[in-house]
Write a protein that holds these residues in place. Structure first.
Motif, PDB file in Angstrom:
ATOM      1  N   TRP A 192      -7.498   1.056   5.173  1.00  0.00           N
ATOM      2  CA  TRP A 192      -8.995   1.075   5.301  1.00  0.00           C
ATOM      3  C   TRP A 192      -9.423   2.581   5.358  1.00  0.00           C
ATOM      4  O   TRP A 192     -10.496   3.075   5.306  1.00  0.00           O
ATOM      5  CB  TRP A 192      -9.162   0.474   6.726  1.00  0.00           C
ATOM      6  CG  TRP A 192      -8.932  -1.240   6.719  1.00  0.00           C
ATOM      7  CD1 TRP A 192      -7.945  -1.739   7.359  1.00  0.00           C
ATOM      8  CD2 TRP A 192      -9.596  -1.876   5.845  1.00  0.00           C
ATOM      9  NE1 TRP A 192      -8.117  -3.248   6.651  1.00  0.00           N
ATOM     10  CE2 TRP A 192      -9.037  -3.154   5.737  1.00  0.00           C
ATOM     11  CE3 TRP A 192     -10.735  -1.921   5.002  1.00  0.00           C
ATOM     12  CZ2 TRP A 192      -9.444  -4.190   5.058  1.00  0.00           C
ATOM     13  CZ3 TRP A 192     -11.279  -2.815   4.246  1.00  0.00           C
ATOM     14  CH2 TRP A 192     -10.822  -4.025   4.444  1.00  0.00           C
ATOM     15  N   ALA A 193      -8.537   3.615   5.845  1.00  0.00           N
ATOM     16  CA  ALA A 193      -8.709   4.860   5.714  1.00  0.00           C
ATOM     17  C   ALA A 193      -9.055   5.280   4.459  1.00  0.00           C
ATOM     18  O   ALA A 193     -10.027   6.237   4.302  1.00  0.00           O
ATOM     19  CB  ALA A 193      -7.707   5.641   6.417  1.00  0.00           C
ATOM     20  N   PHE A 194      -8.422   4.824   3.383  1.00  0.00           N
ATOM     21  CA  PHE A 194      -8.624   5.171   1.983  1.00  0.00           C
ATOM     22  C   PHE A 194     -10.007   4.761   1.616  1.00  0.00           C
ATOM     23  O   PHE A 194     -10.857   5.428   1.198  1.00  0.00           O
ATOM     24  CB  PHE A 194      -7.641   4.227   1.211  1.00  0.00           C
ATOM     25  CG  PHE A 194      -7.731   4.571  -0.416  1.00  0.00           C
ATOM     26  CD1 PHE A 194      -7.129   5.519  -1.050  1.00  0.00           C
ATOM     27  CD2 PHE A 194      -8.816   3.892  -0.997  1.00  0.00           C
ATOM     28  CE1 PHE A 194      -7.246   5.491  -2.554  1.00  0.00           C
ATOM     29  CE2 PHE A 194      -8.997   4.052  -2.534  1.00  0.00           C
ATOM     30  CZ  PHE A 194      -8.195   4.853  -3.238  1.00  0.00           C
TER      31      PHE A 194
ATOM     32  N   PHE B  91       5.334   6.894   7.685  1.00  0.00           N
ATOM     33  CA  PHE B  91       5.602   6.331   8.998  1.00  0.00           C
ATOM     34  C   PHE B  91       4.241   5.712   9.491  1.00  0.00           C
ATOM     35  O   PHE B  91       4.201   5.090  10.516  1.00  0.00           O
ATOM     36  CB  PHE B  91       5.943   7.426   9.846  1.00  0.00           C
ATOM     37  CG  PHE B  91       7.434   8.112   9.460  1.00  0.00           C
ATOM     38  CD1 PHE B  91       8.743   7.687   9.785  1.00  0.00           C
ATOM     39  CD2 PHE B  91       7.248   9.240   8.722  1.00  0.00           C
ATOM     40  CE1 PHE B  91       9.622   8.023   9.460  1.00  0.00           C
ATOM     41  CE2 PHE B  91       8.415   9.770   8.723  1.00  0.00           C
ATOM     42  CZ  PHE B  91       9.678   9.494   8.928  1.00  0.00           C
ATOM     43  N   ALA B  92       3.302   5.648   8.866  1.00  0.00           N
ATOM     44  CA  ALA B  92       1.986   5.210   9.196  1.00  0.00           C
ATOM     45  C   ALA B  92       1.957   3.694   8.797  1.00  0.00           C
ATOM     46  O   ALA B  92       2.292   3.191   7.786  1.00  0.00           O
ATOM     47  CB  ALA B  92       0.983   5.947   8.621  1.00  0.00           C
ATOM     48  N   PRO B  93       1.018   2.762   9.758  1.00  0.00           N
ATOM     49  CA  PRO B  93       1.091   1.250   9.421  1.00  0.00           C
ATOM     50  C   PRO B  93       0.244   1.516   8.327  1.00  0.00           C
ATOM     51  O   PRO B  93      -0.810   2.194   8.284  1.00  0.00           O
ATOM     52  CB  PRO B  93       0.414   1.002  10.521  1.00  0.00           C
ATOM     53  CG  PRO B  93       0.568   2.042  11.800  1.00  0.00           C
ATOM     54  CD  PRO B  93       0.753   3.453  11.013  1.00  0.00           C
ATOM     55  N   PRO B  94       0.405   0.425   7.143  1.00  0.00           N
ATOM     56  CA  PRO B  94      -0.109   0.465   5.853  1.00  0.00           C
ATOM     57  C   PRO B  94      -1.437  -0.029   5.917  1.00  0.00           C
ATOM     58  O   PRO B  94      -2.444   0.325   5.295  1.00  0.00           O
ATOM     59  CB  PRO B  94       0.665  -0.519   4.866  1.00  0.00           C
ATOM     60  CG  PRO B  94       1.549  -1.387   6.072  1.00  0.00           C
ATOM     61  CD  PRO B  94       1.705  -0.485   7.103  1.00  0.00           C
TER      62      PRO B  94
ATOM     63  N   MET C 124       0.871  -1.292   0.205  1.00  0.00           N
ATOM     64  CA  MET C 124       0.122  -0.056  -0.002  1.00  0.00           C
ATOM     65  C   MET C 124       0.947   1.306  -0.039  1.00  0.00           C
ATOM     66  O   MET C 124       0.601   2.239  -0.678  1.00  0.00           O
ATOM     67  CB  MET C 124      -0.724   0.073   1.249  1.00  0.00           C
ATOM     68  CG  MET C 124      -1.909   1.126   1.222  1.00  0.00           C
ATOM     69  SD  MET C 124      -3.016   1.057  -0.224  1.00  0.00           S
ATOM     70  CE  MET C 124      -4.179   2.636   0.126  1.00  0.00           C
ATOM     71  N   ARG C 125       2.101   0.900   0.709  1.00  0.00           N
ATOM     72  CA  ARG C 125       2.883   2.354   0.746  1.00  0.00           C
ATOM     73  C   ARG C 125       3.391   2.483  -0.501  1.00  0.00           C
ATOM     74  O   ARG C 125       3.501   3.816  -0.986  1.00  0.00           O
ATOM     75  CB  ARG C 125       3.947   2.192   1.941  1.00  0.00           C
ATOM     76  CG  ARG C 125       4.659   3.290   2.172  1.00  0.00           C
ATOM     77  CD  ARG C 125       5.537   3.049   3.187  1.00  0.00           C
ATOM     78  NE  ARG C 125       5.228   2.909   4.650  1.00  0.00           N
ATOM     79  CZ  ARG C 125       5.022   2.095   5.412  1.00  0.00           C
ATOM     80  NH1 ARG C 125       5.379   0.731   5.036  1.00  0.00           N
ATOM     81  NH2 ARG C 125       4.315   1.937   6.497  1.00  0.00           N
TER      82      ARG C 125
END
Length: 267
Positions: A105-107, A97-100, A44-45
């Protein structure tokens, strides 16, 4: 996912760039996430970073071939553009730095909420100046929206058009103008996001998955998508299809729902 499939999907990114102002990144995120699924949690990153590069090239090209009279609608928006870029820089940096999984799920959640907003709240499917209302000149977007718009778009990889098109639509623009103006606004957001992605360290899972990355960008996937997209952008800008404004708005909403569903199922 092979190169020819990516080129074929690139044709779709070119279509969405011209018709909906997405810059291609909105389609590129789920596609690259699937193509680089072997990267595991880093997929995802990498998808977000690669989509930013695709958006830069597509949005820049689409902006270059847009009629000057349409781009003139952004006259006096220098503060908005600067704040969009500042927000995008912060959002892209935070995404490293965010967990993927939470980002994925935010997307999905953000796009789903956007679809609900477009369907329920007046102003998008039935804009000002239609259905017997007095026609009014479009309002400029408030510059204060620049930082949150840029930050959310870059952090999630959704592209600026997911926020700017509804905002400009509710400000009184037709879908044709709103989607065209989304390209330069997307360019302002995607440029700093791409710079952050290219300058960072490579995803550690790339070696094991045999994926060649530059920073967090998959250049092979990006090149294939752009190879399909750029000719479509050129043709459709020179010969734009004529779509009724209301049908255009409904199609935009439906495409958002489709991509959110695809991302939900891919999880």
């Amino acid at each position: 996912m092979d190169v020819m499939t990516l080129i074929g999907i690139g044709l779709l990114t070119g279509l969405t760039t011209v018709m909906f102002g997405f810059g291609g990144g909105f389609v590129a995120v789920p596609v690259v996430a699937w193509a680089d699924a072997g990267l595991g949690t880093d997929a995802m990153r990498v998808a977000t970073a690669t989509s930013a590069l695709v958006m830069v090239v597509n949005a820049a090209f689409a902006t270059a071939v847009t009629r000057r009279r349409v781009l003139a609608e952004l006259r006096g928006s220098a503060a908005l553009l600067l704040l969009l870029a500042a927000g995008a820089t912060a959002g892209a940096t935070a995404s490293r730095f965010a967990p993927p999984d939470p980002v994925r799920w935010a997307f999905v959640a953000y796009v789903a909420l956007t679809v609900v907003d477009l369907l329920v709240r007046p102003g998008f499917l039935r804009p000002r100046g239609q259905a017997g209302e007095a026609s009014k000149a479009p309002r400029p977007l408030p510059a204060v929206l620049g930082v949150p718009m840029g930050a959310i778009a870059a952090f999630l990889g959704v592209g600026g058009s997911v926020m700017t098109v509804p905002a400009m639509r509710r400000a009184g623009h037709t879908m044709h103008v709103a989607t065209a103006l989304a390209n330069p606004l997307t360019l302002v957001i995607a440029l700093p996001a791409t710079a952050v992605s290219l300058c960072g360290s490579t995803a550690p899972t790339a070696v094991h998955a045999h994926v060649n990355l530059i920073g967090l960008v998959d250049p092979g996937a990006a090149a294939a998508l752009l190879l399909g997209a750029l000719p479509v952008i050129l043709v459709l800008r020179r010969h734009p299809p004529r779509i009724p404004d209301r049908a255009h708005a409904w199609t935009y909403t439906g495409l958002l729902a489709l991509v959110a569903t695809a991302m939900l199922l891919s999880g």
